[in-house]
Design an enzyme around this catalytic site. Structure first.
Site, short mmCIF file in Angstrom:
data_model
loop_
_atom_site.label_atom_id
_atom_site.label_comp_id
_atom_site.label_asym_id
_atom_site.label_seq_id
_atom_site.Cartn_x
_atom_site.Cartn_y
_atom_site.Cartn_z
N ALA A 186 0.86 -1.17 0.00
CA ALA A 186 0.00 0.00 0.00
C ALA A 186 0.90 1.23 0.00
CB ALA A 186 -0.89 -0.02 1.23
N GLY A 195 0.57 -4.99 0.94
CA GLY A 195 -0.63 -5.02 0.10
C GLY A 195 -0.38 -5.65 -1.26
N GLU A 212 -0.70 -9.25 -0.70
CA GLU A 212 -2.13 -9.50 -0.43
C GLU A 212 -2.96 -9.43 -1.70
OE1 GLU A 212 -1.85 -6.45 2.65
OE2 GLU A 212 -2.61 -7.92 4.08
N GLU A 255 4.74 -5.09 7.11
CA GLU A 255 4.01 -4.00 7.76
C GLU A 255 4.49 -3.76 9.19
OE1 GLU A 255 2.58 -6.41 5.92
OE2 GLU A 255 0.89 -5.61 4.77
C1 HXC Z 1 5.05 4.38 -1.24
C2 HXC Z 1 6.96 3.41 -2.06
C3 HXC Z 1 6.60 2.15 -1.51
C4 HXC Z 1 5.36 2.08 -0.80
C5 HXC Z 1 8.48 1.91 -2.50
N1 HXC Z 1 8.13 3.21 -2.67
N2 HXC Z 1 7.56 1.26 -1.79
N3 HXC Z 1 6.19 4.49 -1.93
N4 HXC Z 1 4.63 3.23 -0.68
N5 HXC Z 1 4.90 0.94 -0.26
C6 HXC Z 1 8.86 4.25 -3.39
C7 HXC Z 1 10.05 4.74 -2.59
O1 HXC Z 1 9.67 5.69 -1.64
C8 HXC Z 1 10.91 5.33 -3.67
O2 HXC Z 1 10.40 6.60 -4.03
C9 HXC Z 1 10.64 4.41 -4.87
O3 HXC Z 1 9.41 3.75 -4.58
C10 HXC Z 1 11.71 3.35 -5.04
O4 HXC Z 1 11.86 2.67 -3.82
P1 HXC Z 1 13.28 2.47 -3.09
O5 HXC Z 1 13.01 2.22 -1.67
O6 HXC Z 1 14.20 3.60 -3.41
O7 HXC Z 1 13.80 1.16 -3.84
P2 HXC Z 1 14.76 0.04 -3.27
O8 HXC Z 1 15.90 0.63 -2.50
O9 HXC Z 1 15.07 -0.82 -4.44
O10 HXC Z 1 13.89 -0.79 -2.21
C11 HXC Z 1 12.77 -1.52 -2.65
C12 HXC Z 1 11.92 -1.93 -1.42
C13 HXC Z 1 11.56 -0.68 -0.59
C14 HXC Z 1 12.68 -2.95 -0.57
C15 HXC Z 1 10.65 -2.61 -1.99
O11 HXC Z 1 11.04 0.33 -1.47
C16 HXC Z 1 10.56 -0.92 0.49
O12 HXC Z 1 10.89 -1.49 1.55
N6 HXC Z 1 9.32 -0.48 0.27
C17 HXC Z 1 8.27 -0.56 1.27
C18 HXC Z 1 7.76 -1.97 1.41
C19 HXC Z 1 6.67 -2.05 2.47
O13 HXC Z 1 6.91 -1.72 3.65
N7 HXC Z 1 5.48 -2.45 2.06
C20 HXC Z 1 4.32 -2.53 2.96
C21 HXC Z 1 3.57 -1.23 2.89
S1 HXC Z 1 2.25 -1.19 4.07
P3 HXC Z 1 11.34 7.90 -4.09
O14 HXC Z 1 10.38 9.01 -4.38
O15 HXC Z 1 12.04 7.99 -2.80
O16 HXC Z 1 12.27 7.60 -5.23
C22 HXC Z 1 1.07 -2.11 3.41
C23 HXC Z 1 -0.18 -2.20 4.26
C24 HXC Z 1 -1.11 -3.21 3.68
O17 HXC Z 1 1.16 -2.65 2.35
C25 HXC Z 1 -2.47 -2.98 4.18
C26 HXC Z 1 -3.51 -3.44 3.23
C27 HXC Z 1 -3.33 -3.11 1.80
#
Ligand code: HXC
Length: 258
Positions: free
Chosen positions: A65, A109, A112, A132
Site C-alpha cells: 500500500a 498489500g 495481499e 508492515e
Molecule cells: C510508497 C513506495 C513504496 C510504498 C516503494 N516506494 N515502496 N512508496 N509506498 N509501499 C517508493 C520509494 O519511496 C521510492 O520513491 C521508490 O518507490 C523506489 O523505492 P526504493 O526504496 O528507493 O527502492 P529500493 O531501494 O530498491 O527498495 C525496494 C523496497 C523498498 C525494498 C521494496 O522500497 C521498500 O521497503 N518499500 C516498502 C515496502 C513495504 O513496507 N510495504 C508494505 C507497505 S504497508 P522515491 O520518491 O524515494 O524515489 C502495506 C499495508 C497493507 O502494504 C495494508 C492493506 C493493503
C-alpha cells in the site's frame, strides 16, 4: 475507460492488466486500487474476456500500500473510510479467473493483492513479504489470514513478525505460488495459462472458483456437499454433453458457455 496507473490490453480472450506506477514500485494508492477494481469489473462484464492476468514490472508487482498516502491518516479516518475493505470486496467478487503474474517485490498489500487472485505464477526474481510490522502496523487485506491458510501458521508468523522477504523458490515450497518460471518468460507463461483457461466452458470455470473458494469458508463435509451438488448441476449444461461427447468422439470440445 482511460486509466493513468494501470495499462489494460485485451487479446485472445485474456485481459492483461499491468500495474503502472514505476516511480513508486507500483505502490497501491487510492487511484491505482480504484482503477484496478474498475478494470477488473469491466473485464468481468466483457464477453470477449474469459480470463484475467494481473502483473507489474520486472522490479515490482507492487511494493505494498502507498505509505506516503497512509502515513498521516488517523484512526478515525481509516475506520470511517474502511480503508482497503472495498478493494478486498471488489476483487473477491470477480467471477472470471484471475492469475497474478509476479516478478520482483510483492510486499504488504502487493502480496495481499496477489493472494486475492486465484493463483500466483512467480518469476524466479519474485520476493514476497508482509513487512508492515516495520511500519508499526500489521497487514490489512489478508496478510495474516489468507497467507496463514496458504502457508501455515509457522511461516506466516515468521513472515509477519520478522518482516523478512521470501524468495520464489521458498514461496513455491510453501504453497503460496503454483509455479516458478524464468523472469523473461513470466508474462508469456501467465498468458498461456490464461489462454488454456479461456478455452474451457466459462460455466465450469465459475464453478471451480466457487467450489475452491468455498473450501476456505466452510467445513470439509459442507464443502464436499457443495462440490457434489455443483458437480451434479453441471449435468444440466450443454457444455457437459459437449465435453463428454468430444472425449468419446476423440475430438476437441467446442464449449459454448451454455
Ligand atoms: C510508497 C513506495 C513504496 C510504498 C516503494 N516506494 N515502496 N512508496 N509506498 N509501499 C517508493 C520509494 O519511496 C521510492 O520513491 C521508490 O518507490 C523506489 O523505492 P526504493 O526504496 O528507493 O527502492 P529500493 O531501494 O530498491 O527498495 C525496494 C523496497 C523498498 C525494498 C521494496 O522500497 C521498500 O521497503 N518499500 C516498502 C515496502 C513495504 O513496507 N510495504 C508494505 C507497505 S504497508 P522515491 O520518491 O524515494 O524515489 C502495506 C499495508 C497493507 O502494504 C495494508 C492493506 C493493503
Amino acid at each position: 475507460m482511460a486509466f493513468e496507473t494501470i495499462i489494460v490490453e485485451v487479446e485472445d480472450h485474456v485481459a492483461l492488466i499491468r500495474l503502472n506506477r514505476p516511480d513508486a514500485l507500483n505502490a497501491l494508492n487510492t487511484q491505482l486500487l480504484g482503477e484496478l477494481c474498475t478494470a477488473l469489473e469491466e473485464a468481468d462484464g466483457n464477453d470477449k474476456v474469459r480470463c484475467i492476468v494481473i502483473t507489474g514490472s520486472d522490479k515490482a508487482f507492487a511494493a505494498g500500500a502507498d505509505i506516503r498516502e497512509m502515513s498521516e491518516k488517523t484512526y478515525v479516518e481509516v475506520y470511517s473510510e474502511n480503508l482497503f475493505a472495498a478493494a478486498n470486496d471488489r476483487v473477491s467478487a470477480i467471477r472470471k479467473p484471475i492469475i497474478a503474474a509476479v516478478a520482483g517485490y510483492a510486499l504488504g498489500g502487493g502480496c495481499e493483492l496477489a493472494m486475492l487472485c486465484d493463483f500466483i505464477i512467480a518469476a524466479d526474481t519474485a520476493k514476497f513479504g508482509q513487512p508492515e510490522i516495520n511500519l508499526g502496523v500489521i497487514a490489512g487485506i489478508g496478510g495474516t489470514q489468507r497467507l496463514t491458510r496458504l502457508v501455515g501458521k509457522s511461516k506466516s508468523m515468521d513472515l509477519n513478525l520478522t518482516g523478512r522477504f521470501m524468495d520464489a523458490e521458498e514461496a513455491e515450497r510453501a504453497g503460496l505460488v503454483s509455479r516458478v518460471v524464468p523472469a523473461k518468460k513470466l508474462v508469456e507463461e501467465a498468458l498461456s495459462a490464461a489462454q488454456k483457461i479461456a478455452e474451457k466452458s466459462m460455466i465450469s470455470a465459475f464453478a471451480v472458483k466457487e467450489a475452491v473458494n468455498r473450501s476456505y469458508e466452510t467445513t470439509l463435509s459442507e464443502g464436499l456437499l457443495f462440490e457434489r451438488r455443483v458437480f451434479h448441476s453441471m449435468f444440466a449444461t450443454e457444455d457437459q454433453k459437449e465435453g463428454m461427447a468430444a472425449f468419446l468422439e476423440k475430438r476437441a470440445a467446442q464449449f459454448r458457455d451454455k
